[in-house]
Design a protein around this motif. Structure first.
Motif, mmCIF file in Angstrom:
data_model
loop_
_atom_site.group_PDB
_atom_site.id
_atom_site.type_symbol
_atom_site.label_atom_id
_atom_site.label_comp_id
_atom_site.label_asym_id
_atom_site.label_seq_id
_atom_site.Cartn_x
_atom_site.Cartn_y
_atom_site.Cartn_z
ATOM 1 N N ARG A 162 11.212 -4.745 -8.224
ATOM 2 C CA ARG A 162 11.905 -3.510 -7.869
ATOM 3 C C ARG A 162 13.068 -3.287 -8.829
ATOM 4 N N THR A 190 11.647 -2.171 -12.203
ATOM 5 C CA THR A 190 11.193 -0.786 -12.141
ATOM 6 C C THR A 190 12.379 0.155 -12.231
ATOM 7 N N ASP A 192 -1.633 4.316 -7.949
ATOM 8 C CA ASP A 192 -0.408 5.054 -7.665
ATOM 9 C C ASP A 192 -0.126 5.125 -6.171
ATOM 10 N N ALA A 193 -1.194 5.303 -5.404
ATOM 11 C CA ALA A 193 -1.011 5.392 -3.957
ATOM 12 C C ALA A 193 -0.515 4.053 -3.411
ATOM 13 N N ALA A 227 1.131 1.832 -4.997
ATOM 14 C CA ALA A 227 2.500 1.603 -5.462
ATOM 15 C C ALA A 227 3.516 2.305 -4.571
ATOM 16 N N LYS A 228 3.081 3.372 -3.889
ATOM 17 C CA LYS A 228 4.019 4.120 -3.046
ATOM 18 C C LYS A 228 4.142 3.515 -1.649
ATOM 19 N N SER A 234 4.992 0.533 1.064
ATOM 20 C CA SER A 234 5.900 -0.613 1.080
ATOM 21 C C SER A 234 5.064 -1.873 0.858
ATOM 22 N N ARG A 243 1.151 -2.513 1.909
ATOM 23 C CA ARG A 243 0.197 -2.772 0.823
ATOM 24 C C ARG A 243 -0.572 -4.069 1.101
ATOM 25 N N GLN A 294 -0.667 6.378 5.864
ATOM 26 C CA GLN A 294 0.130 6.771 4.695
ATOM 27 C C GLN A 294 -0.757 7.048 3.480
ATOM 28 N N LEU A 338 -1.107 10.250 1.165
ATOM 29 C CA LEU A 338 -0.879 10.133 -0.278
ATOM 30 C C LEU A 338 -2.077 10.613 -1.095
#
Ligand SMILES: [Zn+2]
Lengths: 174, 201
Positions: free
Chosen positions: B98, B101, B135-136, B138-139, B141, B145, B182, B186
């Motif tokens: 984090r 990034t 990408d999804a 990565a969005k 938490s 995930r 989620q 997304l």
């Protein structure tokens, strides 16, 4: 959204994964047959579930060379790790033996010196005992002999102890 | 579940583990061959970074092989045990990732001009399904995930997900459900067409 729609939507995930009890499954199924909005929502959810089941298992599939490289590293690390795992016991054992041997050799001059001094012929009487019985002038020669013979005994002991010490393959003492 | 190329036979695995514990080097190689791909996929799906994933796979197998004698087949499947080790190591990296990034995005904002005017649809059609998934994911938490990847990417039962994530089974279930919800939000705006396209494979 009415209560039936809410009931259905909170259970859609379980319905999709066939995880609902029979009774709940029947109720959700009946509602989906009669409610176009929930039916559309369900179809999108179903699509997503199938999508995830299909796509996620192939997501991030490694290349063979990646796994080979990692395996080479794993092997290298395990081989290195094997040393501290197996080495400490023998090395500590050898250290303790070395310490005992070293202590024995350090003690040897004292021990052998004492024992050899005891094994020597008795020394002449000590000056204090002589003092009681003899005149002051008669003290001199025995005292000198006593001192001389004692020194000689210690010297012999030390010389012989040195002979014992010579073959020790250890670093010289400080 | 459908596509799990690295699902080995439990008895064969137990035999390999016994051979490895007895000191047979070849057994270690075979265990690695059977499980490395799955562990890598898991790590990559959670970390979304090749380099970090390789590091964690390496750490996981070194730890597992050093502690192989402690593995208890009565308590968990070998795969679940490996995944537990891998996930705990991935968690150590989330925080560092984090921060990295953040650094990169600050750098980009400082050095790059304003983004080009592209419609989301135009951008999206050029990208592969796997990139969209990336990408999804990565969005989400990290917790969500983990849940969705273990469930859909590796076909674990909720009981096993709970074990790997070190949480109650009910929590594992609700995390999978929330992650699904989620992802729905997304991925769906990116186009119903994508989801339908996926089904053509
Ligand atoms: Zn409805």
């Amino acid at each position: 959204m009415n209560w039936d729609c809410h009931y259905t939507r909170t259970r859609l995930h379980g319905y999709l994964n066939r995880e609902l009890p029979v009774q709940e499954r029947r109720l959700v199924g009946q509602h989906l047959d009669n409610c176009p909005q929930c039916q559309a929502f369900y179809q999108r959810q179903r699509l997503l579930s199938r999508d995830l089941e299909r796509e996620l298992p192939r997501f991030g599939m490694p290349q063979p060379y990646q796994l080979q490289q990692v395996w080479a590293n794993v092997q290298a690390q395990l081989a290195l790790g094997a040393l501290p795992n197996s080495a400490p016991m023998p090395s500590r054992w050898w250290y303790s033996v070395a310490v005992v041997v070293l202590m024995l050799f350090l003690a040897l001059p004292v021990v052998s010196g004492r024992s050899r001094a005891h094994m020597l012929p008795p020394l002449p009487p000590s000056p204090m005992l002589q003092y009681k019985t003899a005149t002051p002038t008669a003290l001199k020669p025995p005292v000198q002999v006593a001192l001389f013979s004692q020194t000689a005994a210690v010297q012999r002991a030390v010389t012989s102890a040195k002979l014992y010490n010579t073959p020790v393959p250890l670093p010289s003492q400080p | 579940m459908t596509l799990f190329p690295e699902v080995p036979d439990d008895n064969a695995t137990a035999q390999l583990i016994a051979q490895a514990v007895a000191g047979e080097q070849q057994a270690y190689a075979e265990l690695y061959e059977q499980f490395a791909s799955g562990v890598y996929r898991l790590c990559y799906s959670l970390l979304l970074n090749t380099h970090d994933a390789e590091d964690v796979v390496q750490e996981t197998f070194v730890y597992a092989f050093r502690n192989l004698a402690r593995y208890d087949a009565n308590k968990s499947a070998f795969k679940t045990w490996l995944y537990t080790i891998a996930v705990s190591r991935c968690r150590n990296l989330y925080r560092r990732q984090r921060m990295l990034t953040l650094d990169i995005s600050q750098l980009l904002h400082a050095n790059l001009a304003a983004p080009k005017q592209e419609t989301p649809e135009a951008v999206f059609t050029q990208r592969s399904v796997q990139e969209a998934l990336r990408d999804a994911l990565a969005k989400l938490s990290p917790t969500l995930r983990e849940a969705v990847v273990l469930r859909y990417g590796h076909g674990l039962a909720y009981r096993e997900i709970a074990e790997v994530m070190n949480c109650p089974q009910k929590t594992a279930e609700s995390r999978v459900r929330l992650a699904h919800k989620q992802l729905h939000h997304l991925l769906l705006p990116l186009g119903q067409g994508l989801l339908e396209e996926l089904l053509q494979f």
